[in-house]
Design an enzyme around this catalytic site. Structure first.
Site, PDB file in Angstrom:
ATOM      1  CB  VAL A 106      47.649  58.019  47.070  1.00 20.55           C
ATOM      2  CG1 VAL A 106      48.882  57.538  47.509  1.00 20.55           C
ATOM      3  CG2 VAL A 106      47.118  56.889  46.330  1.00 20.55           C
TER       4      VAL A 106
ATOM      5  CG  LEU B 195      47.807  53.086  50.685  1.00 22.15           C
ATOM      6  CD1 LEU B 195      47.324  54.634  50.884  1.00 22.15           C
ATOM      7  CD2 LEU B 195      48.103  52.430  52.082  1.00 22.15           C
TER       8      LEU B 195
ATOM      9  CB  ILE C  41      41.239  32.334  45.110  1.00 22.70           C
ATOM     10  CG1 ILE C  41      41.310  31.880  46.347  1.00 22.70           C
ATOM     11  CG2 ILE C  41      42.761  32.361  44.584  1.00 22.70           C
ATOM     12  CD1 ILE C  41      42.155  30.500  46.711  1.00 22.70           C
ATOM     13  CE1 TYR C  42      36.206  33.879  50.102  1.00 24.85           C
ATOM     14  CE2 TYR C  42      38.456  35.157  49.643  1.00 24.85           C
ATOM     15  CZ  TYR C  42      37.519  34.300  50.575  1.00 24.85           C
ATOM     16  OH  TYR C  42      37.616  34.043  51.872  1.00 24.85           O
TER      17      TYR C  42
ATOM     18  CB  CYS D 200      44.291  50.310  41.927  1.00 26.84           C
ATOM     19  SG  CYS D 200      44.393  51.539  43.283  1.00 26.84           S
TER      20      CYS D 200
ATOM     21  CE  LYS E   2      44.974  54.561  38.041  1.00 25.93           C
ATOM     22  NZ  LYS E   2      46.547  54.385  38.286  1.00 25.93           N
TER      23      LYS E   2
END
Length: 440
Positions: free
Chosen positions: A11, A156, A256-257, A266, A269
Site C-alpha cells: 500500500v 487497491l 461470483i466466479y 486482505c 485477514k
C-alpha cells in the site's frame, strides 16, 4: 503538496508512487535499510504491473525520495500517511504494533503542525487511539505541535493497483473537521477530475468501510463456491447459474466466479478482524464466520477431486501445477490456495512440478521447508507438464487460458486436467481430455 508515507509495503509504495506522479513531493519512509537501498536502485520488494516504471520515473524527476530517516521526511512535510502492515494476530485480531510504532516515531520527530492520515486497514476506533498516543508523547516532550487525524482506507486490487490508485472509483475520507476534509480533497483532486468521487464520513465509519468492503467481496466468493458445491451434488452447472444471476443488475458478474478459494493479504485477514471486532463487542457474526469456514474448506476441493480420481495414495504420481500466486497479476502467495493444495498432495505421496511467472520465490519462502524436496519449480509452463500424470490449474494467469492442447496431450502421461478456476471449455473433452472443474 509535500507528503510523508510511512511504510514501503504494497500500500505504501503504490500510494507514494501515485502521489508523486501527480506532482507531489513524496518521502517514503521505512525502517528496513536493505529495502530502502533496493528501492533507491529501482529494486522493488513486490511485483505489481507498471509499478517499477512509475517508481523509476518519479525518482528521476526528484518527486519520490526513499529514506530511513523519518525526521528528514517530517521536517519537509505536513501530511503524514501511515501505511504499515496490520498482520493477523493468533486470535484473528489485527496486530497494531507497527501502527503504534509509526505513531511513536511521528510524535518523537515531528516539528510542525501536521495531518496524520491512517491508510492502513485498522479496527474501528484505532484512529482516536493513535491520536491520543501521539498527543501523549508530544505532551511528555513538552512539544506544542498540534495534529489532526484522518482515516483514508485504500481499495487497491493487486494486479491493478496503479490503475485503482490513479483512477479510484471512490475516495473515502473519515475526519472530524471541514479543514481536514478540504485538505484531503485538494490532495486527491487530480485523481478525480472527471467527477466528484469523494465519500466523506466520520473516522469510525471510514475504518469500518474498509473491512466491510472486503468482507462483502469475500462473502460473494464463498457464496458462489457454496453454490458450486450444491451444483455438483445436484447435477447443475455453476457456470450457467452464474450467467443467470449475474445478468441481474442488483447482483452483477463481479466476484461470483466459483473456484478453489480466495487468498491474499486482505480478504482472509480482514474477514477475521471483522469477526474479532464483532465478538469483542459481544456480537456473533454468523455469516462472516461461515464465509471463512467455506473458504477454508474450498481450498481442499481440488485435492479431493484428485484423490477421487487417483486414490488417496498418490505415491509414484507427479502433478503439474500451473499458478502459485493467490491471483493473477501479483507475486503474493499469502493465504494462497496453492499452499494448501500442494502441501496436501505431497502429504498423499505425490510429487509436484510447479510453474508461476512471478510467485515462485515467494512460494518457496511461504511453504513449509519439509515440502520443498518434493517440488520441482520449472522455468516454463510446458516444462511442468513433462512426464506429469495430470495438470492442476490453480491461478488463472492469461498465459494459461488457451494452451496448446496437442502439446498437453503429448507430454502429460494422462490427458487429465483439474481446472480450479473454470477457465477451460468442456469441449476439450472431445479431444480426449478428462476435465474436472468446480461445480460443473
Amino acid at each position: 503538496m509535500n507528503i510523508t508515507v510511512i511504510g514501503t509495503g504494497y500500500v505504501g509504495l503504490v500510494t507514494g508512487a501515485c502521489f508523486s506522479k501527480m506532482g507531489n513531493m513524496v518521502y517514503c519512509v521505512d525502517i528496513d535499510e536493505k529495502k530502502i537501498e533496493g528501492l533507491k536502485n529501482n529494486i522493488l520488494p513486490i511485483f505489481e504491473p507498471n509499478l517499477d516504471t512509475l517508481v523509476k520515473t518519479s525518482q528521476e524527476k526528484g518527486d519520490l525520495i526513499f529514506t530511513t530517516d523519518i525526521k528528514e521526511a517530517l521536517d519537509e512535510t505536513n501530511i503524514v500517511f501511515i501505511a504499515v502492515g496490520t498482520p493477523m494476530a493468533e486470535d484473528g485480531s489485527a496486530n497494531l504494533d507497527y501502527i503504534f510504532s509509526a505513531a511513536s516515531d511521528i510524535a518523537n520527530n515531528i516539528t510542525r503542525d501536521s495531518l496524520v492520515v491512517i491508510k492502513s486497514t485498522v479496527p474501528v476506533g484505532t484512529g482516536f487511539k493513535v491520536r491520543d498516543h501521539i498527543n501523549r508523547i508530544l505532551k511528555e516532550n513538552n512539544s506544542d505541535v498540534k495534529i489532526d487525524i484522518a482515516s483514508n482506507p485504500e481499495f487497491l486490487k493487486e494486479g491493478h493497483a496503479i490503475e485503482d490508485c490513479l483512477h479510484p472509483d471512490r475516495v473515502v475520507i473519515g475526519a472530524e473537521s471541514d479543514e481536514v476534509f478540504e485538505t484531503l480533497k485538494d490532495l486527491y483532486s487530480p485523481f478525480v477530475l472527471n467527477h466528484d468521487r469523494f465519500v466523506m464520513m466520520d473516522i469510525k465509519s471510514s475504518e469500518m468501510t474498509k473491512y466491510v468492503a472486503n468482507a462483502m467481496l469475500a462473502t460473494k466468493i464463498s457464496f458462489m463456491n457454496e453454490v458450486a458445491n450444491i451444483c455438483e451434488v445436484t447435477g447443475a452447472n455453476v457456470q450457467k447459474v452464474r450467467l443467470g444471476i449475474g445478468s441481474d443488475k442488483r447482483i452483477g458478474y463481479n466476484f461470483i466466479y466459483a473456484g478453489c478459494g480466495y487468498g491474499g493479504s486482505c480478504f482472509p485477514k480482514d474477514v477475521q478482524a471483522l469477526i474479532n471486532t464483532a465478538q469483542t463487542h459481544g456480537y456473533e457474526p454468523k455469516i462472516l464466520s461461515n464465509v471463512e469456514s467455506v473458504n477454508k474448506k474450498q481450498k481442499t476441493v481440488l485435492v479431493k477431486k484428485v484423490t477421487d480420481r487417483f486414490g488417496t495414495d498418490l505415491s509414484g504420481l507427479t502433478f503439474a501445477v500451473w499458478g502459485l500466486a493467490f491471483k493473477p497479476g501479483t507475486d503474493d502467495v499469502r493465504e494462497a490456495p496453492s499452499l494448501v493444495i500442494v502441501s496436501q498432495l505431497i502429504d498423499h505421496g505425490a510429487k509436484i512440478k510447479a510453474y508461476d511467472s512471478q510467485a515462485t520465490e515467494e512460494f518457496k519462502k511461504a511453504i513449509d521447508d519439509k515440502y520443498l524436496d518434493s517440488i520441482e519449480f520449472t522455468p516454463t509452463r510446458y516444462k511442468a507438464i513433462d512426464d506429469s500424470d495430470a495438470l492442476i490449474l490453480i491461478t488463472e494467469w492469461k498465459e494459461f487460458r488457451n494452451p496448446d492442447y496437442d502439446k498437453l496431450a503429448e507430454n502429460l502421461n494422462q490427458s487429465i486436467i483439474f481446472d480450479g478456476r473454470n477457465i477451460y471449455d468442456k469441449k476439450i473433452e472431445n479431444k480426449g481430455f478428462e476435465l474436472y472443474q468446480i461445480g460443473c
